[in-house]
Design a protein around this motif. Structure first.
Motif, PDB file in Angstrom:
ATOM      1  N   SER A 142       2.073   1.887  -3.452  1.00 25.80           N
ATOM      2  CA  SER A 142       0.991   2.472  -4.250  1.00 25.80           C
ATOM      3  C   SER A 142       0.813   3.953  -3.930  1.00 25.80           C
ATOM      4  CB  SER A 142      -0.310   1.712  -3.984  1.00 25.80           C
ATOM      5  OG  SER A 142      -1.386   2.255  -4.712  1.00 25.80           O
ATOM      6  N   ASP A 143       0.791   4.295  -2.649  1.00 23.26           N
ATOM      7  CA  ASP A 143       0.627   5.703  -2.248  1.00 23.26           C
ATOM      8  C   ASP A 143       1.830   6.547  -2.656  1.00 23.26           C
ATOM      9  OD1 ASP A 143      -1.797   5.067  -1.187  1.00 23.26           O
ATOM     10  OD2 ASP A 143      -1.132   5.019   0.896  1.00 23.26           O
ATOM     11  N   GLU A 168      -3.932   9.610   1.502  1.00 21.02           N
ATOM     12  CA  GLU A 168      -2.677   8.886   1.332  1.00 21.02           C
ATOM     13  C   GLU A 168      -1.586   9.417   2.249  1.00 21.02           C
ATOM     14  OE1 GLU A 168      -2.084   9.161  -2.847  1.00 21.02           O
ATOM     15  OE2 GLU A 168      -3.477   7.522  -3.301  1.00 21.02           O
ATOM     16  N   THR A 213      -5.279   0.140  -4.397  1.00 20.11           N
ATOM     17  CA  THR A 213      -5.601   0.500  -3.014  1.00 20.11           C
ATOM     18  C   THR A 213      -6.876  -0.188  -2.546  1.00 20.11           C
ATOM     19  OG1 THR A 213      -4.514   2.654  -3.226  1.00 20.11           O
ATOM     20  CG2 THR A 213      -6.135   2.414  -1.461  1.00 20.11           C
ATOM     21  N   LEU A 252       0.828  -1.208   0.000  1.00 20.64           N
ATOM     22  CA  LEU A 252       0.000   0.000   0.000  1.00 20.64           C
ATOM     23  C   LEU A 252       0.862   1.258   0.000  1.00 20.64           C
ATOM     24  CD1 LEU A 252      -2.906  -0.908   2.463  1.00 20.64           C
ATOM     25  CD2 LEU A 252      -3.187  -0.073   0.121  1.00 20.64           C
TER      26      LEU A 252
END
Length: 375
Positions: A84-85, A317, A127, A81
């Motif tokens: 991704s952020d 985020e 996400t 995660l």
């Protein structure tokens, strides 16, 4: 749908007003739906979130890489995660450009427009699927504590999530989106969109894609996340109420209850952050694809609606790494330790050395006094 013909559109001067060749006099000059203050304000907010998002997510990634004791199947999901952020934070500068300086004329290579949209939807889908899998695994862990889920299984799930998001998100958006001059005087949705956005000739295919992909990658995961979270909270409440009588029971039972509380807290914070970011995103997706009059009111509303929902995503985020640490005492301790080591804060070691030396001196002094008395 065929591409828009812009022969009478002054594309060379993307300033506050655009002129139309031999247009009738009742057509008002085109005005951007934002001003210089909007450019500056949005820039300050987005680049602030960009710096915070990169710093916090990168810090969490480095902490997980450094301390092996943190690594379990849930931490691997948190690591993914954060990746991704981190990608979302880096490409947010392109969003600011497309919504401000490049709103009417995209002057950088078209590759960056396609890459922004493709990467943005990939991280969005990623996400949602990560948090859904995280919630389901938490439910399994809470209800079947003796059932071990192998780390290899978690890594396979994460790899599959990224493969699906790249295949079903990155590739289609790289095809659907692009940069071009938009017909600001037309009656289509294209009239109020930035230069870098969905190409109108792909609108029918995109609508079909949205009807299929969005439920699979966004709406179903969102529903599962909410349902599983509610079930976990209800089960936790029932467990606490049933355990009031044995509050003074074994230490193992109390430790288990504390672990459950921390796990639920971490999950709830992640879910809250997800809802803050992606509920406005979903609402704007529906709004932007509806036919509205090409008036200044609708152009301004569309512009700031799109800007606001994106700021919500950036905010969520930035919250995620903070919530990871709030929900896990082990993660929090390792993060603090990592920061102290990297910035040269060695007070705990100095303090421990001083205490050890001081205790040794006291013991030596005590022996000297004892020997003196015996003498």
């Amino acid at each position: 749908m065929k591409s828009t013909n812009m022969t009478n559109y002054n594309a060379v001067t993307p300033v506050n007003h655009f002129s139309v060749g031999n247009s009738s006099s009742h057509i008002e000059p085109y005005q951007r739906p934002f001003d210089d203050l909007g450019i500056q304000l949005s820039g300050v907010i987005i680049f602030t979130f960009l710096i915070i998002g990169i710093a916090l997510n990168l810090l969490t990634i480095l902490v997980i890489c450094k301390y092996k004791k943190l690594r379990n199947l849930f931490v691997y999901f948190i690591f993914s995660l954060c990746v991704s952020d981190l990608i979302s934070a880096i490409i947010s500068s392109l969003f600011w450009y497309r919504r401000t300086l490049g709103f009417d004329l995209w002057e950088i290579p078209d590759f960056f427009c396609k890459f922004f949209w493709a990467a943005d939807i990939t991280t969005t889908f990623s996400t949602a699927l990560h948090i859904m899998a995280f919630a389901v695994l938490r439910w399994i862990w809470l209800n079947f504590p003796t059932k071990k889920i192998k780390t290899r299984t978690a890594l396979i799930i994460i790899s599959l999530i990224w493969f699906l998001c790249i295949t079903c998100g990155f590739v289609p958006y790289a095809i659907f989106c692009g940069s071009r001059i938009r017909d600001r005087y037309g009656k289509t949705m294209d009239a109020r969109w930035p230069a870098c956005t969905l190409n109108p000739e792909w609108i029918e295919e995109y609508l079909l894609f949205q009807r299929i992909a969005f439920p699979i990658f966004l709406y179903v995961p969102l529903g599962v996340i909410v349902i599983v979270s509610v079930i976990i909270v209800v089960q936790l409440r029932a467990s606490i109420q049933s355990g009031i009588g044995d509050a003074l029971g074994s230490t193992a039972r109390m430790n288990r209850r504390r672990q459950i509380m921390q796990a639920v807290l971490q999950l709830m914070l992640i879910v809250i952050s997800f809802l803050i970011g992606y509920v406005p995103f979903t609402a704007y997706e529906f709004w932007s694809l509806q036919h509205h009059p090409n008036t200044r009111y609708h152009r301004v509303f569309d512009y700031w609606f799109g800007m606001s929902e994106y700021l919500c995503i950036r905010f969520s985020e930035c919250l995620n790494p903070i919530f990871y640490n709030i929900g896990s005492s082990k993660m929090r301790k390792c993060t603090i330790r990592y920061i102290k080591e990297k910035f040269g804060v060695n007070e705990p070691q100095i303090g421990n050395t001083w205490i050890t030396t001081n205790n040794a001196s006291r013991r030596q002094l005590s022996r000297i006094n004892t020997n003196s008395r015996h003498a």
